[in-house]
Design an enzyme around this catalytic site. Structure first.
Site, mmCIF file in Angstrom:
data_model
loop_
_atom_site.group_PDB
_atom_site.id
_atom_site.type_symbol
_atom_site.label_atom_id
_atom_site.label_comp_id
_atom_site.label_asym_id
_atom_site.label_seq_id
_atom_site.Cartn_x
_atom_site.Cartn_y
_atom_site.Cartn_z
ATOM 1 N N ARG A 53 -2.735 -1.977 -3.246
ATOM 2 C CA ARG A 53 -3.877 -1.101 -3.025
ATOM 3 C C ARG A 53 -3.708 0.091 -3.958
ATOM 4 O O ARG A 53 -2.668 0.745 -3.946
ATOM 5 C CB ARG A 53 -3.897 -0.632 -1.577
ATOM 6 C CG ARG A 53 -5.044 0.292 -1.314
ATOM 7 C CD ARG A 53 -5.065 0.766 0.100
ATOM 8 N NE ARG A 53 -6.258 1.571 0.307
ATOM 9 C CZ ARG A 53 -6.519 2.213 1.418
ATOM 10 N NH1 ARG A 53 -5.696 2.126 2.427
ATOM 11 N NH2 ARG A 53 -7.618 2.937 1.542
ATOM 12 N N HIS B 211 -12.364 4.064 0.250
ATOM 13 C CA HIS B 211 -12.421 3.000 1.282
ATOM 14 C C HIS B 211 -13.224 1.809 0.771
ATOM 15 O O HIS B 211 -13.776 1.040 1.564
ATOM 16 C CB HIS B 211 -13.127 3.481 2.569
ATOM 17 C CG HIS B 211 -12.392 4.503 3.375
ATOM 18 N ND1 HIS B 211 -13.042 5.526 4.024
ATOM 19 C CD2 HIS B 211 -11.075 4.651 3.655
ATOM 20 C CE1 HIS B 211 -12.159 6.265 4.676
ATOM 21 N NE2 HIS B 211 -10.960 5.759 4.455
ATOM 22 N N GLU C 231 -8.346 -4.574 5.281
ATOM 23 C CA GLU C 231 -8.195 -4.314 3.843
ATOM 24 C C GLU C 231 -7.090 -5.172 3.236
ATOM 25 O O GLU C 231 -7.197 -5.611 2.099
ATOM 26 C CB GLU C 231 -7.902 -2.823 3.626
ATOM 27 C CG GLU C 231 -9.136 -1.970 3.875
ATOM 28 C CD GLU C 231 -8.823 -0.512 4.120
ATOM 29 O OE1 GLU C 231 -8.356 -0.193 5.231
ATOM 30 O OE2 GLU C 231 -9.041 0.303 3.226
ATOM 31 N N ARG D 206 -10.479 16.571 8.080
ATOM 32 C CA ARG D 206 -11.256 17.025 6.914
ATOM 33 C C ARG D 206 -12.635 17.502 7.355
ATOM 34 O O ARG D 206 -13.252 16.881 8.226
ATOM 35 C CB ARG D 206 -11.444 15.881 5.905
ATOM 36 C CG ARG D 206 -10.176 15.421 5.234
ATOM 37 C CD ARG D 206 -10.508 14.426 4.107
ATOM 38 N NE ARG D 206 -9.318 13.792 3.612
ATOM 39 C CZ ARG D 206 -9.092 12.473 3.662
ATOM 40 N NH1 ARG D 206 -10.003 11.652 4.161
ATOM 41 N NH2 ARG D 206 -7.984 11.972 3.190
ATOM 42 N N ASN E 58 0.871 -1.186 0.000
ATOM 43 C CA ASN E 58 0.000 0.000 0.000
ATOM 44 C C ASN E 58 0.906 1.235 0.000
ATOM 45 O O ASN E 58 1.470 1.596 1.035
ATOM 46 C CB ASN E 58 -0.879 -0.042 1.256
ATOM 47 C CG ASN E 58 -1.785 1.161 1.384
ATOM 48 O OD1 ASN E 58 -1.782 2.054 0.528
ATOM 49 N ND2 ASN E 58 -2.559 1.195 2.447
#
Ligand code: AMP
Length: 399
Positions: free
Chosen positions: A90, A179, A384, A240, A7
């Protein structure tokens, strides 16, 4: 099969070596400060963490150091790199062209490259990681697992923005969602864990981590999700802002003499619960502690975060004409009982009741709703890397 899951971020790289037969992690770690100086953290299963400072001008040197660590005589877990059967990557953005995981060939590389515009921080790094693995382990199959692909099943009414069509046609401006690997993995595991009928199921997954998103999954397919063209849309996150009136941008830019790009950095990096807590922290452990000590800004941050999650759950229950299960995952969803309780406090109208004792648990699959709750609520850790490993094995076996 031994699958190396990679990743890559712009200056970092996380990895896990997974044995797909047992699904056990043989070794894991990360490279940090790529392009700056370089630091490798490596940990074999059951062993100590090793930290090595070593120059990593690019992702190629970083991956080369990871491979050396994996075959190191003392702490390595492989005798030779021949034992790596495949690499799963990923990848952030696959645009509208990629709807599922793919064995990497020239066409897939071209799509990842085309989507650099849409994922400027991640796609170039993902490509560097892919190219480095191809160079260092020639002939091994590489698979790309996209953060956006699970959301490609959304209907146009969910993914189109109500702005002039030319921007969609010329620049592919639409909601993509992120995601996706986590939403797919967690919704799939929840269907099994809760004994739901996949073809007749309505699941809402709340992936609440430092980045947070929520999705509506009907009959195993995503029908809506909260992140948009970029990960900025949707929930309040660590730093965010999530949803806000776009006119705020121009207003603050004019008042403060900022450029749009400076303002976007503020919305991505200096907003969210960090901003609401008056810059105390983006970490819910700190926020909870401060709230318990009477800090009102920290309490507001937790309340605003939870309220936004509850509003999205309500809207996704409407989108699916009901909901059978709600699943919390991600660092906050898995650990922060205070957030789960606050979210569920808005959802009594759905017939949801929470098991207070269960809410004290963390870090494992468990059911949070009482047996008589009309909607099942569960907490399930996401994984993941395992999802990427499973996709890689399936694609490599069938190719
Ligand atoms: P993630 O991005 O999924 O790794 O989630 C990271 C975030 O999870 C952290 O920034 C914290 O806000 C939150 N978190 C992790 N552990 C805990 C915990 N024990 N209690 C509350 N929040 C936690």
């Amino acid at each position: 099969m031994n699958v190396l899951v990679v990743n890559c971020g712009s200056s970092s790289l996380k990895f896990q070596l997974i044995n797909s037969d047992t699904e056990a992690v043989a070794a894991k770690g990360l490279c940090e400060r790529i392009g700056i100086d370089g630091r490798l953290v490596y940990q074999p299963a059951g062993g100590e963490k090793e930290v090595t400072e070593a120059p990593m001008p690019t992702h190629t040197e970083a991956i080369s150091l990871v491979l050396k660590a994996l075959v190191n005589e003392k702490t390595g877990v492989l005798k030779s790199l021949d034992e790596v059967d495949a690499i799963g990557h990923r990848v952030l953005h696959g645009g509208s062209k990629i709807t599922e995981s793919r064995v990497i060939d020239d066409e897939v590389i071209a799509v990842i490259d085309e989507c650099c515009d849409l994922g400027p921080l991640h796609n170039p790094a993902n490509l560097m990681g892919i190219r480095a693995c191809m160079e260092l382990m020639p002939g091994k199959p590489n698979v790309a697992v996209f953060d956006t692909s699970f959301h490609q099943s959304m209907p146009p009414k969910a993914y189109r923005y109500a702005i002039p069509t030319e921007y969609y046609e010329k620049y592919a401006v639409r909601k993509y969602g992120f995601h996706g690997t986590s939403h797919r993995y967690v919704s799939g595991e929840a269907i099994k864990y809760l004994g739901l009928d996949k073809d007749n199921s309505r699941v809402i997954v709340a992936h609440l981590g430092n980045g947070a998103s929520i999705s509506a999954v009907k009959n195993g397919k995503c029908v809506d999700t909260s992140m948009g063209l970029t990960p900025l849309e949707g929930l309040v996150m660590g730093t965010r802002s999530g949803d806000l009136d776009p006119a705020v941008l121009e207003y603050i830019c004019n008042k403060e003499g900022l450029t749009v790009s400076e303002m976007l950095t503020i919305l991505n990096k200096k907003s969210g619960v960090m901003a609401l807590s008056n810059n105390l922290s983006s970490d819910f452990r700190d926020l909870e502690e401060a709230m318990d000590n009477g800090n009102e800004a920290a309490a507001l941050a937790i309340e605003a975060f939870s309220y936004r999650v509850a509003k999205y759950i309500g809207s996704y229950a409407a989108a699916m004409n009901g909901v059978d299960a709600i699943v919390f995952t991600g660092g906050i969803g898995e650990n922060a009982g205070v957030v789960r309780k606050a979210v569920l406090s808005y959802l009594g109208y759905l017939g949801i009741t929470m098991d207070e004792a269960a809410n004290k648990k963390r870090g494992e699959n468990f059911i949070l709703s009482t047996p008589d709750s009309k909607v099942k609520v569960a907490v399930m850790p996401t994984n993941e890397e395992l999802a990427i490993c499973r996709d890689t094995v399936e694609l490599v076996k069938n190719s």
